[in-house]
Enzyme design. Structure first.
Site, short mmCIF file in Angstrom:
data_model
loop_
_atom_site.label_atom_id
_atom_site.label_comp_id
_atom_site.label_asym_id
_atom_site.label_seq_id
_atom_site.Cartn_x
_atom_site.Cartn_y
_atom_site.Cartn_z
CG ASP A 15 -2.12 0.93 1.00
OD1 ASP A 15 -2.51 1.15 -0.17
OD2 ASP A 15 -2.64 1.47 1.99
CG HIS A 49 -4.39 10.48 2.93
ND1 HIS A 49 -5.43 10.30 3.82
CD2 HIS A 49 -3.48 9.52 3.23
CE1 HIS A 49 -5.17 9.26 4.60
NE2 HIS A 49 -3.99 8.77 4.27
CD GLU A 94 -6.36 4.69 4.65
OE1 GLU A 94 -5.70 3.85 3.99
OE2 GLU A 94 -5.84 5.46 5.48
CD GLU A 115 -5.51 2.77 -0.23
OE1 GLU A 115 -4.81 2.01 -0.95
OE2 GLU A 115 -5.27 3.01 0.97
NE ARG A 134 -7.85 6.23 9.64
CZ ARG A 134 -7.16 6.14 8.50
NH1 ARG A 134 -5.91 5.69 8.51
NH2 ARG A 134 -7.71 6.48 7.36
CD GLN A 150 -3.22 4.09 10.47
OE1 GLN A 150 -4.43 3.96 10.29
NE2 GLN A 150 -2.47 4.88 9.74
CE LYS A 176 -3.55 2.02 7.33
NZ LYS A 176 -4.45 2.91 6.58
CB THR A 229 -7.38 -4.88 2.10
OG1 THR A 229 -6.45 -4.60 3.15
CG2 THR A 229 -7.28 -3.82 1.02
CD GLU A 282 -7.76 12.91 4.16
OE1 GLU A 282 -7.87 13.91 3.44
OE2 GLU A 282 -7.44 11.80 3.70
CG ASP A 299 -5.61 0.15 3.42
OD1 ASP A 299 -5.60 -1.02 3.83
OD2 ASP A 299 -4.76 1.00 3.73
CA CA Z 1 -4.06 2.94 2.79
#
Ligand code: CA
Length: 433
Positions: free
Chosen positions: A136, A143, A202, A204, A240, A243, A256, A260, A376, A236
């Site tokens: 990744d 971001h 996320e 992506e 948090r 993480q 993570k 996924t 975000e 993804d």
């Molecule tokens: Ca990611």
């Protein structure tokens, strides 16, 4: 790659659903996937609201030459054998399929192909590739700035930053996401073990490697694009709390690796050729290093793909309220292209395998409307996301569903869709002690 007649925007199919302007799968798309219908699993190609069963088509002798070899290679439970044949074989199959689906084809050919088609609604779409490794990246400057409190890591503009992710937990759209248990910062400096409180998505893009490179043999930027078979959407999922607590100094691990999600269809690099655009202009920044830059990459290394993320709570689902669009973002705005990601990945001699998945990283843009994850959108959970029915969210709750969409766009060309990448959060299991 030059455009050919499979890209002809004027082309129409005898299958009405393929000509519907709202379809993800017009005759110019023809993405590959793997599906189960009845008791059998095999490769297929999406067209309108149908799937062409490649195993049956191969058995019925519909294709000849390289196209027949490609269809046979795509008859199993994963597409790796097709990818291993090389892009020319997939291109031959794409060309012959487009001819057979063309509105101008004769009745006999049409009927022979129709006998090999199943309604997509009656099929279960499966993970299309045996994924040896998932990497990744971190390609969105916006971001990175928002997550890094307006500071870019020193390396960001010199190379596409990445970490080695987890391939075994890459799952196909529609699979539930089990909230992970883990350790995170609690009140008063404590460390808690329990269900992740700050669960996030996320948005992506992903690229599948179609040509391997030997250990010790880097891939030049000039040929990097040729190593990519096709593209999908990636969610993804990110825990948090876990993480943020675990990531210093080695980067994300359990935050993570729990799941996924990918969309089930692989839109080929060939299909996306008309949607290439210039890589982002680096105003005031140094040019990338020579091994990550080429004239071709500068002028046509990016793709014009509009991406969206939707969220629907369990209450909205029960009341049949449509999912709320929480992000609309442009993939062309990423600071690094997939060719640069792949060339960088192999630049130290690391061997990439057929079926490896590269994630672009969260695809956020500069505007508030293009923030592509909740961290975000809600400023790390300090503000809230408002839903039309009055509900609010700082992070994802059990029963919430996230749905990703993506469409390649170019004036004068049909909109090519990626299908859905959907996942619903289910409660964490009782922590194992
Ligand atoms: Ca990611």
């Amino acid at each position: 790659m030059a455009l050919n007649r499979t890209h002809n925007p004027a082309r129409r199919s005898w299958l009405a659903s393929a000509n519907d302007p709202s379809t993800d799968f017009p005759i110019q798309n023809l993405p590959f996937g793997v599906f189960r219908h009845g008791h059998v699993t095999r490769g297929g190609v999406a067209i309108g609201d149908r799937i062409v069963d490649l195993a049956r088509a191969a058995r019925n002798g519909i294709f000849t030459g390289s196209a027949a070899e490609a269809a046979s290679a795509a008859s199993g439970t994963v597409l790796n054998p097709l990818m291993r044949l090389g892009r020319a074989h997939a291109a031959a199959l794409r060309n012959d399929l487009a001819d057979l689906l063309d509105a101008g084809i004769d009745k006999q050919h049409r009927e022979s192909l129709e006998a090999c088609m199943v309604p997509m609604a009656a099929a279960e779409l499966l993970r299309p590739v045996e994924i040896a490794a998932f990497t990744d990246f971190l390609c969105s400057i916006d971001h990175t700035l928002r997550m890094g409190r307006d500071t870019l890591p020193a390396a960001f503009k010199h190379l596409p930053i990445a970490y080695n992710g987890r391939a075994t937990s890459v799952i196909v759209s529609g699979t539930d996401i089990v909230r992970p248990n883990g350790q995170f910062a609690g009140a008063g400096g404590s460390v808690v073990y329990g269900p992740e409180p700050w669960l996030d998505f996320e948005l992506e893009m992903g690229a599948f490697v179609g040509v391997a490179n030997d250990l010790g043999a880097p891939v030049g930027i000039g040929s990097a694009d040729q190593h990519i078979f096709g593209f999908c959407l990636v969610n993804d999922w990110s825990a948090r709390g876990i993480q943020f607590f675990e990531s210093t100094p080695l980067g994300p691990f359990l935050g993570k690796s729990f799941s996924t999600s990918i969309s089930p269809w692989i839109v080929t690099a060939e299909a996306l050729e008309p949607y290439r655009v210039a890589a982002v202009t680096r105003i005031g920044d140094d040019a990338p290093p020579a091994h990550l830059e080429s004239n071709e990459n500068r002028t046509s290394g990016a793709f014009d793909i509009e991406l969206q993320a939707f969220v629907r709570t369990s209450k909205m689902r029960a009341q049949n309220v449509a999912p709320l669009c929480v992000t609309t973002t442009q993939f062309r705005d990423m600071y690094w292209t997939f060719a640069q990601m792949l060339a960088h990945h192999a630049s130290n001699g690391c061997n990439l395998h057929v079926g490896d998945l590269l994630g672009s990283g969260t695809t956020s843009g500069a505007t508030d409307a293009s923030r592509a994850c909740l961290a975000e959108i809600t400023k790390r959970g300090t503000t809230q996301l408002d839903f039309p029915d009055g509900e609010t969210r700082a992070w994802l709750e059990d029963g919430d569903e996230v749905i990703l969409h993506g469409h390649a766009v170019r004036a004068g060309y049909p909109r090519l869709g990626f299908g859905e990448c959907r996942g619903r959060i289910v409660a964490a299991p009782t922590p194992s002690l």
